[in-house]
Write a protein that holds these residues in place. Structure first.
Motif, mmCIF file in Angstrom:
data_model
loop_
_atom_site.group_PDB
_atom_site.id
_atom_site.type_symbol
_atom_site.label_atom_id
_atom_site.label_comp_id
_atom_site.label_asym_id
_atom_site.label_seq_id
_atom_site.Cartn_x
_atom_site.Cartn_y
_atom_site.Cartn_z
ATOM 1 N N SER A 23 4.035 4.094 3.892
ATOM 2 C CA SER A 23 5.377 3.518 3.848
ATOM 3 C C SER A 23 6.138 3.592 5.166
ATOM 4 O O SER A 23 7.352 3.439 5.180
ATOM 5 C CB SER A 23 6.198 4.238 2.776
ATOM 6 O OG SER A 23 6.282 5.614 3.086
ATOM 7 N N ARG A 58 0.845 -1.191 0.000
ATOM 8 C CA ARG A 58 0.000 0.000 0.000
ATOM 9 C C ARG A 58 0.876 1.235 0.000
ATOM 10 O O ARG A 58 2.092 1.145 0.116
ATOM 11 C CB ARG A 58 -0.903 -0.013 1.237
ATOM 12 C CG ARG A 58 -1.830 -1.218 1.257
ATOM 13 C CD ARG A 58 -2.620 -1.269 2.527
ATOM 14 N NE ARG A 58 -3.433 -2.486 2.585
ATOM 15 C CZ ARG A 58 -4.046 -2.913 3.673
ATOM 16 N NH1 ARG A 58 -3.947 -2.238 4.791
ATOM 17 N NH2 ARG A 58 -4.755 -4.019 3.634
ATOM 18 N N ARG A 59 0.249 2.399 -0.069
ATOM 19 C CA ARG A 59 1.015 3.639 -0.181
ATOM 20 C C ARG A 59 1.618 4.116 1.139
ATOM 21 O O ARG A 59 2.485 4.962 1.163
ATOM 22 C CB ARG A 59 0.125 4.745 -0.755
ATOM 23 C CG ARG A 59 -0.212 4.497 -2.207
ATOM 24 C CD ARG A 59 -1.185 5.527 -2.698
ATOM 25 N NE ARG A 59 -1.697 5.184 -4.021
ATOM 26 C CZ ARG A 59 -1.206 5.682 -5.138
ATOM 27 N NH1 ARG A 59 -0.199 6.527 -5.118
ATOM 28 N NH2 ARG A 59 -1.718 5.327 -6.301
#
Length: 141
Positions: free
Chosen positions: A30, A27-28
């Motif tokens: 991080s 997913r984005r």
């Protein structure tokens, strides 16, 4: 942990030299925060994969500041999951059901009853004192 010695080949002593498969987030988000927890799992094909884990729900607590017990009869879910539940499964069929525990409701009811009793006793005593005062005035005359 590895310091090359002069005249020796540069190998990691005691460790295998096989490459480890690198994993990246899917997913984005991080950063390794509490809301971005993952587990490394091995697939049937032998590859490593990341699985995301949601936080464990704490569940509803009693709303009385001095109590804070877990409420029985109400499921432990993440806040957004309560949105899909019916009203009957989010509370208990009782006064303050799903908000206060049974002990706190009982103490509130008893306290309210005793306060009302005390008001009645005060009123009766006031009437008695007024009668006694009237008797004393009639005796003086």
């Amino acid at each position: 942990f590895f310091f090359p010695l002069p005249g020796r080949p540069k190998l990691l002593l005691g460790l295998s030299a096989t490459m480890v498969q690198r994993l990246t987030y899917r997913r984005r988000h991080s950063y390794a925060t509490k809301s971005n927890r993952t587990r490394v799992l091995k697939t049937p094909g032998g590859k490593l994969a990341l699985h995301y884990h949601t936080k464990r729900p704490a569940g509803p607590k009693c709303g009385e500041p001095s109590c804070g017990l877990r409420l029985a009869g109400v499921p432990r879910l993440r806040p957004r999951a309560y949105h899909t539940l019916s009203k009957g499964s989010k509370n208990v069929q009782r006064a303050y059901g799903g908000v206060l525990c049974s002990n706190c409701v009982r103490t509130r009811i008893v306290r309210a009853f005793l306060v009302e009793e005390q008001k009645i006793v005060k009123k009766v005593l006031k009437i008695q004192m007024a009668k006694e005062g009237a008797k004393e005035e009639t005796k003086k005359k």
